[in-house]
Design a protein around this motif. Structure first.
Motif, PDB file in Angstrom:
ATOM      1  N   ASN A  96       0.828  -1.218   0.000  1.00 36.08           N
ATOM      2  CA  ASN A  96       0.000   0.000   0.000  1.00 36.08           C
ATOM      3  C   ASN A  96       0.860   1.266   0.000  1.00 36.08           C
ATOM      4  OD1 ASN A  96      -2.334  -1.665   0.191  1.00 36.08           O
ATOM      5  ND2 ASN A  96      -2.106  -1.717   2.425  1.00 36.08           N
ATOM      6  N   ASN A  97       1.985   1.198  -0.745  1.00 33.39           N
ATOM      7  CA  ASN A  97       2.908   2.338  -0.873  1.00 33.39           C
ATOM      8  C   ASN A  97       3.522   2.786   0.449  1.00 33.39           C
ATOM      9  OD1 ASN A  97       2.459   2.595  -3.718  1.00 33.39           O
ATOM     10  ND2 ASN A  97       0.526   3.656  -3.266  1.00 33.39           N
ATOM     11  N   SER A  98       3.587   1.863   1.409  1.00 36.50           N
ATOM     12  CA  SER A  98       4.164   2.193   2.708  1.00 36.50           C
ATOM     13  C   SER A  98       5.027   1.040   3.200  1.00 36.50           C
ATOM     14  CB  SER A  98       3.073   2.473   3.751  1.00 36.50           C
ATOM     15  OG  SER A  98       2.305   3.603   3.386  1.00 36.50           O
ATOM     16  N   TRP A  99       6.030   1.394   4.009  1.00 41.91           N
ATOM     17  CA  TRP A  99       6.873   0.388   4.651  1.00 41.91           C
ATOM     18  C   TRP A  99       6.366   0.129   6.068  1.00 41.91           C
ATOM     19  CZ3 TRP A  99      10.648  -2.804   2.986  1.00 41.91           C
ATOM     20  CH2 TRP A  99      11.247  -2.520   1.750  1.00 41.91           C
ATOM     21  N   TYR A 100       6.428  -1.150   6.470  1.00 42.31           N
ATOM     22  CA  TYR A 100       6.046  -1.558   7.818  1.00 42.31           C
ATOM     23  C   TYR A 100       7.213  -2.311   8.456  1.00 42.31           C
ATOM     24  CZ  TYR A 100       1.200  -0.640   6.405  1.00 42.31           C
ATOM     25  OH  TYR A 100       0.039  -0.044   5.972  1.00 42.31           O
ATOM     26  N   ASN A 109       9.554   6.669   4.805  1.00 39.38           N
ATOM     27  CA  ASN A 109       9.568   5.643   3.775  1.00 39.38           C
ATOM     28  C   ASN A 109      11.015   5.297   3.432  1.00 39.38           C
ATOM     29  OD1 ASN A 109       9.449   4.292   1.193  1.00 39.38           O
ATOM     30  ND2 ASN A 109       7.341   5.034   1.017  1.00 39.38           N
ATOM     31  N   ILE A 110      11.366   4.016   3.502  1.00 42.17           N
ATOM     32  CA  ILE A 110      12.746   3.593   3.254  1.00 42.17           C
ATOM     33  C   ILE A 110      13.185   3.929   1.836  1.00 42.17           C
ATOM     34  CG2 ILE A 110      14.287   1.588   3.188  1.00 42.17           C
ATOM     35  CD1 ILE A 110      12.616   0.313   5.366  1.00 42.17           C
ATOM     36  N   PHE A 111      12.242   4.019   0.904  1.00 38.29           N
ATOM     37  CA  PHE A 111      12.581   4.356  -0.483  1.00 38.29           C
ATOM     38  C   PHE A 111      12.852   5.854  -0.676  1.00 38.29           C
ATOM     39  CE2 PHE A 111       9.994   0.522  -2.042  1.00 38.29           C
ATOM     40  CZ  PHE A 111      11.135  -0.232  -2.247  1.00 38.29           C
ATOM     41  N   GLN A 151       3.830  -5.442  -3.531  1.00 33.88           N
ATOM     42  CA  GLN A 151       3.258  -4.695  -4.641  1.00 33.88           C
ATOM     43  C   GLN A 151       4.371  -4.405  -5.648  1.00 33.88           C
ATOM     44  OE1 GLN A 151       2.392  -0.934  -2.249  1.00 33.88           O
ATOM     45  NE2 GLN A 151       3.134  -0.048  -4.181  1.00 33.88           N
ATOM     46  N   PRO A 152       4.005  -4.119  -6.890  1.00 37.28           N
ATOM     47  CA  PRO A 152       5.029  -3.802  -7.892  1.00 37.28           C
ATOM     48  C   PRO A 152       5.804  -2.533  -7.509  1.00 37.28           C
ATOM     49  CG  PRO A 152       2.919  -4.306  -8.945  1.00 37.28           C
ATOM     50  CD  PRO A 152       2.649  -4.177  -7.477  1.00 37.28           C
ATOM     51  N   ILE A 153       7.111  -2.537  -7.744  1.00 30.52           N
ATOM     52  CA  ILE A 153       7.957  -1.384  -7.435  1.00 30.52           C
ATOM     53  C   ILE A 153       8.937  -1.156  -8.583  1.00 30.52           C
ATOM     54  CG2 ILE A 153       7.818  -1.593  -4.925  1.00 30.52           C
ATOM     55  CD1 ILE A 153      10.499  -3.073  -4.989  1.00 30.52           C
TER      56      ILE A 153
END
Length: 334
Positions: A96-100, A109-111, A151-153
């Motif tokens: 969901n476009n988030s890091w956990y 966000n790690i990205f 999810q795709p990245i």
């Protein structure tokens, strides 16, 4: 040699001479973990991708007042692999476009760091009219870390055990892609390089805080020595170190803690503590350090603000040979 950041050097030297506060301890632990991860990746790259002319490490770059830090850059043809190294522990999930981390969502966000670095690096290349494709690679170096992408990245995410196979593929690409002159992309990087970050304040701004004076034993971190003509003998653990090496390393430590000032003999004599000898200090300053100004020592010696292993990176063999002096037994104590 990959160099520690200035903050890492500062906190490491500081920890040897005073009690760190909670924030300093956390920062030092974070920096140590990150540095170990970067060094481990360097070893893997040297083993499986022995193409040093295509690799740059530990870059501080600026474009239009925007500053980024790049852990590692590998360039093959017109493809730049922008590598961000994380030595995180635990379990991480991206969805969901988030890091956990576990069940807890991460605020940062790690990205974010590598995505921003990619944007700035693209601008740097474009300003030089270089048509480069930037591929973002995030590498988790802790062998026990768990990473799941749901999810795709656009980024490539690797765990440490996957890095060797990935590097072998890059080695094959070197033969496939047309070679872009390293001078072109290296010149673009060089024009945007910043010196290592150094904060405005050094230890002199720490009001009411004291330091342990003297020469720190590299083995046991104690400060009690018996001084001989050519070497120092640690009274606590029995470690022996050439006197010249001990003095020069301690001068460098002072330079890290007081990076905003020149090296002054009077202050260095205090810093060396009871074991310090002013005549010997004066001799080592003249031998190894550069006077500031045309004539006198009243302006002190130039301070590079780096630990010994970086300040004297090209003279390590000379100082290593000095250790033979520990075998020059003498009854004279100086």
């Amino acid at each position: 040699m990959r160099k520690q950041t200035f903050e890492h050097q500062y906190l490491q030297v500081l920890a040897e001479r005073t009690q760190l506060n909670a924030n300093e301890k956390n920062n030092l632990q974070r920096l140590v973990q990150g540095y170990l991860g970067e060094c481990n990746l360097d070893k893997i790259v040297d083993t499986f991708f022995n193409q040093s002319e295509l690799v740059l490490n530990n870059l501080n770059l600026a474009y239009n007042k925007e500053v980024i830090q790049v852990d590692k850059l590998i360039v093959i043809g017109n493809i730049a692999y922008l590598i961000d190294v994380k030595n995180y522990r635990g379990s991480y999930t991206y969805q969901n476009n988030s890091w956990y981390r576990g069940e807890r969502i991460l605020i940062n966000n790690i990205f974010r760091q590598i995505d921003r670095a990619s944007d700035i690096l693209q601008k740097i290349f474009s300003a030089k009219r270089l048509h480069m494709e930037i591929r973002r690679v995030l590498i988790f170096m802790d062998p026990a870390v768990k990473v799941e992408i749901k999810q795709p990245i656009v980024q490539t995410v690797l765990r440490v055990e996957e890095v060797a196979a990935w590097l072998m593929k890059l080695k094959e690409e070197v033969q496939l892609y047309p070679k872009l002159s390293p001078d072109l992309w290296r010149d673009a990087i060089t024009d945007s390089l910043l010196p290592p970050y150094c904060p405005l304040n050094d230890f002199s701004s720490q009001v009411g805080r004291t330091l342990q004076l003297g020469i720190c034993c590299p083995k046991c971190k104690k400060f009690t020595w018996t001084s001989h003509r050519y070497y120092l003998y640690c009274d606590h653990c029995g470690f022996c170190q050439s006197k010249e090496l001990a003095y020069v390393k301690t001068i460098c430590d002072y330079g890290v803690l007081f990076s905003n000032s020149n090296l002054e003999r009077k202050e260095l004599k205090k810093f060396l503590g009871e074991v310090g000898n002013e005549y010997y200090l004066r001799y080592q300053l003249k031998k190894h350090f550069e006077l500031v100004g045309p004539n006198g020592s009243q302006k002190g010696y130039r301070n590079l603000g780096s630990k010994f292993e970086y300040w004297f990176e090209n003279e390590q063999e000379y100082f290593k040979a000095l250790q033979k002096r520990c075998n020059w037994k003498t009854n004279d104590k100086k």
